[in-house]
Scaffold this active site. Structure first.
Site, PDB file in Angstrom:
ATOM      1  N   HIS A 198       0.842  -1.193   0.000  1.00  0.00           N
ATOM      2  CA  HIS A 198       0.000   0.000   0.000  1.00  0.00           C
ATOM      3  C   HIS A 198       0.876   1.242   0.000  1.00  0.00           C
ATOM      4  CE1 HIS A 198      -3.486  -2.577   1.669  1.00  0.00           C
ATOM      5  NE2 HIS A 198      -3.576  -2.439   0.365  1.00  0.00           N
TER       6      HIS A 198
ATOM      7  N   TYR B 157     -12.701  -7.581  10.093  1.00  0.00           N
ATOM      8  CA  TYR B 157     -13.714  -8.063   9.170  1.00  0.00           C
ATOM      9  C   TYR B 157     -13.002  -8.759   8.023  1.00  0.00           C
ATOM     10  CZ  TYR B 157     -18.121  -8.053   6.595  1.00  0.00           C
ATOM     11  OH  TYR B 157     -19.259  -8.414   5.957  1.00  0.00           O
TER      12      TYR B 157
ATOM     13  N   GLU C 254       0.306  -4.788  11.106  1.00  0.00           N
ATOM     14  CA  GLU C 254       0.017  -3.356  10.954  1.00  0.00           C
ATOM     15  C   GLU C 254       0.889  -2.623  11.959  1.00  0.00           C
ATOM     16  OE1 GLU C 254      -2.110  -2.045   8.777  1.00  0.00           O
ATOM     17  OE2 GLU C 254      -3.536  -3.637   8.277  1.00  0.00           O
TER      18      GLU C 254
HETATM   19  O1  0X9 Z   1      -6.938  -3.952   4.236  1.00  0.00           O
HETATM   20  C1  0X9 Z   1      -5.799  -4.416   4.150  1.00  0.00           C
HETATM   21  O2  0X9 Z   1      -5.308  -4.807   3.089  1.00  0.00           O
HETATM   22  C2  0X9 Z   1      -4.946  -4.494   5.411  1.00  0.00           C
HETATM   23  N1  0X9 Z   1      -5.134  -3.305   6.185  1.00  0.00           N
HETATM   24  S1  0X9 Z   1      -4.635  -1.834   5.671  1.00  0.00           S
HETATM   25  O3  0X9 Z   1      -5.189  -0.829   6.553  1.00  0.00           O
HETATM   26  N2  0X9 Z   1      -3.062  -1.733   5.789  1.00  0.00           N
HETATM   27  O4  0X9 Z   1      -5.005  -1.666   4.310  1.00  0.00           O
HETATM   28  C3  0X9 Z   1      -5.362  -5.676   6.255  1.00  0.00           C
HETATM   29  C4  0X9 Z   1      -5.723  -6.953   5.579  1.00  0.00           C
HETATM   30  C5  0X9 Z   1      -6.281  -7.988   6.524  1.00  0.00           C
HETATM   31  N3  0X9 Z   1      -7.345  -7.443   7.339  1.00  0.00           N
HETATM   32  C6  0X9 Z   1      -8.634  -7.868   7.383  1.00  0.00           C
HETATM   33  N4  0X9 Z   1      -9.006  -8.973   6.841  1.00  0.00           N
HETATM   34  N5  0X9 Z   1      -9.494  -7.124   8.004  1.00  0.00           N
HETATM   35 ZN    ZN Z   2      -1.986  -1.746   4.046  1.00  0.00          ZN
END
Ligand code: 0X9
Ligand code: ZN
Length: 415
Positions: free
Chosen positions: A183, A354, A376
């Site tokens: 990201h 989620y 994270e």
């Molecule tokens: O959304 C994502 O890709 C990740 N969080 S971020 O804020 N860095 O974008 C986490 C991926 C895994 N998380 C969930 N399944 N909630």
């Molecule tokens: Zn991310």
């Protein structure tokens, strides 16, 4: 440690063939890139109490900064004053996380403009580094440790940047993959993975030496160079790669749970999954690494909110290795806390957040057979940190605690 010779310039360079193309696309008539601005916007932690409130926040938000969340609960949304007033009028509880996200980005940019040329690793990690500096750092790391570190080219981004892993190996048969920068706006993940590569190559502690007897590391600090460049030069809060100008969320483009919940088929969405699994050269590059090497353990670094997540992300049912993942995550979190006292929450993503379909971590585990974690990094959520703009003094401490977590994982898989 890296010696006294200069290791990076702080100007950014582009692959020569692409320069004219990018100039047309990005340079405004004034001669400088037209920057995306967020004047009057705040990052707001909203405590939604039901699905209707969540839908309202999603509707009002210019961006969502938090992980995918269920249809109620806390969500960090980028909102303007009128939208915040609307929340207040409806009695929806909220807290301001970053009051002026444009001011924060401006201050960071002003600071970066006068950053010093890094003459040592200590100087390099005292500040954030752009795509060219990261590229040069990887080369120099390999040059300085010819018997331990090498550079592996895994692929090429849409705009022509090489996607490269640092290989740190004395022939250890157990392979561990780390990556950052899927990201674009999560700059700390790029610095931390580069820093871990530097530490593993240059710190000759008995512990690291014991690990390197049995394990080899493949570290890709910057999976998404095009997005990162865009975040530095055009839009600080850009998340995706640069596919077609709209971009694809790389962490929704892997094949396990592709197309599922927590991803979108709409191009302008920040969680747009792409046309099909592995449609993007950046995710193909990661797949190549896992196909070429039998990876036993993997960490995908992101920011922010201080979490250690393990599979599955795409669904709630626990995987066969849930207990082992939970045990290792617990060790990693303890090692982090013992380093500088920071708390990272642990859990399977859908338990504490989620579902998100098509993530790298689910694929690394489900297809690649690796133990896999999504970490994270700093800052924590909801305590008024700068969100994605983390002060540069926190790069080294975040690296310290992340290395501690990686060493725990490495000891587990090599035990
Ligand atoms: O959304 C994502 O890709 C990740 N969080 S971020 O804020 N860095 O974008 C986490 C991926 C895994 N998380 C969930 N399944 N909630
Ligand atoms: Zn991310």
């Amino acid at each position: 440690m890296i010696g006294a010779a200069p290791i990076a310039r702080h100007t950014w360079r582009l692959p020569r063939v692409l320069l004219p193309l990018l100039l047309c696309a990005l340079i405004a008539p004034s001669g400088s890139p037209e920057r995306v601005r967020y004047d009057g916007y705040a990052a707001v932690l909203v405590e939604t109490r039901d699905a209707a409130e969540m839908a309202l926040v999603r509707d009002l938000a210019r961006q969502i900064w938090s992980d995918p969340v269920p249809d109620r609960g806390p969500v960090v949304a980028v909102l303007g004053a009128p939208e915040i007033a609307l929340l207040a009028a409806r009695g929806i509880p909220y807290r301001i996380e970053v009051a002026d996200i444009q001011a924060v980005a401006d201050a960071e940019r002003a600071r970066l403009a006068s950053r010093v040329h890094a003459a040592s690793a200590a100087e390099f990690f005292a500040e954030y580094r752009d795509v060219q500096e990261i590229h040069d750092f990887v080369d120099q790391l390999a040059e300085r440790h010819p018997y331990l570190a090498g550079v592996r080219r895994l692929g090429t981004s849409i705009d022509g940047w090489p996607i490269r892993a640092v290989e740190i190996s004395r022939g250890g048969p157990i392979h561990i993959a780390l990556n950052g920068g899927q990201h674009a706006r999560e700059w700390i993940s790029v610095m931390v993975t580069a820093c871990i590569a530097d530490r593993l190559a240059s710190e000759s502690t008995a512990r690291i030496s014991r690990i390197l007897d049995r394990a080899s590391f493949f570290i890709t600090p910057l999976v998404n160079p095009d997005g990162y460049l865009h975040s530095w030069n055009v839009d600080r809060y850009w998340r995706k790669n640069r596919r077609g100008g709209h971009g694809v969320d790389l962490n929704r483009n892997y094949s396990v749970g592709f197309g599922g919940r927590g991803s979108s088929g709409r191009r302008r969405s920040d969680i747009y999954r792409g046309e099909h699994a592995f449609s993007e050269p950046e995710t193909q590059a990661m797949r190549r690494l896992f196909v070429d090497e039998d990876i036993a353990a993997h960490v995908d670094f992101h920011s922010y909110s201080q979490l250690i997540l393990y599979p599955w992300s795409y669904q709630g049912a626990p995987p066969p290795d849930r207990a082992e993942h939970a045990a290792v995550a617990d060790k990693m979190a303890s090692a982090i806390a013992a380093t500088h006292g920071e708390r990272y929450r642990i859990g399977a993503a859908p338990e504490i957040l989620y579902a998100a379909g098509g993530t790298m971590s689910d694929w690394a585990y489900g297809e690649g057979g690796a133990m896999s974690f999504t970490v994270e990094l700093r800052p924590p959520m909801g305590r008024g940190g700068g969100g994605f703009v983390l002060p540069p003094e926190q790069i080294v401490p975040t690296c310290d605690e992340s290395l501690a977590a990686v060493l725990e994982l490495a000891e587990w898989v090599t035990r």
